[in-house]
Scaffold this active site. Structure first.
Site, PDB file in Angstrom:
ATOM      1  N   ASP A   1      -0.317   5.189   0.876  1.00 26.38           N
ATOM      2  CA  ASP A   1      -0.612   6.116   1.973  1.00 26.38           C
ATOM      3  C   ASP A   1      -0.706   5.367   3.303  1.00 26.38           C
ATOM      4  OD1 ASP A   1      -1.630   8.967   0.721  1.00 26.38           O
ATOM      5  OD2 ASP A   1      -2.030   7.282  -0.619  1.00 26.38           O
TER       6      ASP A   1
ATOM      7  N   ASP B   1       0.843  -1.181   0.000  1.00 31.42           N
ATOM      8  CA  ASP B   1       0.000   0.000   0.000  1.00 31.42           C
ATOM      9  C   ASP B   1       0.889   1.245   0.000  1.00 31.42           C
ATOM     10  OD1 ASP B   1      -2.344   1.626   0.415  1.00 31.42           O
ATOM     11  OD2 ASP B   1      -1.830   1.691   2.546  1.00 31.42           O
TER      12      ASP B   1
ATOM     13  N   ASP C   1      -1.882  -0.537   5.848  1.00 24.76           N
ATOM     14  CA  ASP C   1      -2.265   0.056   7.132  1.00 24.76           C
ATOM     15  C   ASP C   1      -3.769   0.195   7.332  1.00 24.76           C
ATOM     16  OD1 ASP C   1      -2.451   2.250   5.152  1.00 24.76           O
ATOM     17  OD2 ASP C   1      -2.887   3.467   6.929  1.00 24.76           O
TER      18      ASP C   1
END
Length: 247
Positions: free
Chosen positions: A29, A27, A202
């Protein structure tokens, strides 16, 4: 559902490289760069592209960025990036050289875009137009989360679309747009075939990617302080991800 505090850190990256034909799905961001109040306000290190190219070479090309951002948005922060990448929650997929994997996905109907824009404007929220979706951001107004998510869900259901929710965001995309689909698509290609897939992310939108990695014999790594249904390991934040990857 596992608490991050109950999950161990992953094995050392260099040890995994020595033992396995590793494929990394990461991922962006909140995983490679810190979150920001607005999507355009992220701080990307000037040498991030060079670091990612070194990681790609270490993995013999088996690196893919899998992000909720549209690919043109991602590439605006990563100039001249040449790694595999999947945007709009994995539904838009490119190989490292920019050639497309699968069909180009459709954008949202104009009526849906209009409804989302109007709601965001009325409630003082940020609407983000994407090539293959549309998102309402409420990081600056967390008290409006319930109302924003409920509205986005009603719009998605009315138009047979999919709602993806994450950290301070409600996003509408076409059905089938999830990060697990991107993992499976890349793993079906010769470059990634026979590898051990590892998904690092996240947010709750990364759970589909971790589930796909698990199904294909690999594992997921949850980043930050959140519960996870599919992660086997945990890293505390962006800095820990960089340290683990030796970026």
């Amino acid at each position: 559902m596992a608490s991050p505090l109950s999950l161990p850190p992953p094995p050392e990256f260099h040890d995994l490289l020595a033992q396995e034909r590793l494929a990394l799905f990461i991922d962006f961001d909140g995983t490679l760069v810190e979150l920001a109040p607005e999507p355009g306000a992220i701080d990307v290190p000037q040498d991030m592209v060079d670091r990612l190219h070194r990681l790609r070479d270490t993995l013999d090309g088996r690196l893919a960025l899998v992000t909720g951002r549209a690919l043109d948005d991602l590439e605006s922060h990563l100039d001249d990036i040449t790694v595999c990448r999947a945007g709009s929650h994995g539904v838009s997929r490119l190989f490292a050289d920019g050639s497309r994997l699968g069909r180009a996905p459709e954008g949202l109907p104009d009526a849906v875009v209009g409804e989302l824009r109007e709601f965001a404007a009325e409630h003082g929220l940020l609407y983000e137009a994407k090539s293959h979706g549309g998102a309402i951001h409420f990081r600056g107004a967390p008290e409006k989360e319930e109302r924003a998510v409920a509205f986005a869900r009603s719009v998605a259901e009315a138009h047979d679309l999919h709602l993806a929710t994450g950290k301070s965001i409600a996003e509408i995309v076409r059905p089938g747009a999830d990060k697990g689909g991107a993992v499976r698509a890349f793993l079906s290609e010769d470059l990634f075939a026979g590898s051990l897939p590892v998904f690092v992310g996240d947010d709750t939108t990364d759970e589909d990617g971790m589930a796909a990695a698990n199904e294909c014999g690999g594992f997921g790594i949850a980043v930050g302080e959140r519960d996870s249904d599919n992660a086997r390991y945990h890293l505390s934040g962006v800095g820990a991800v960089h340290q683990w990857l030796e970026l």
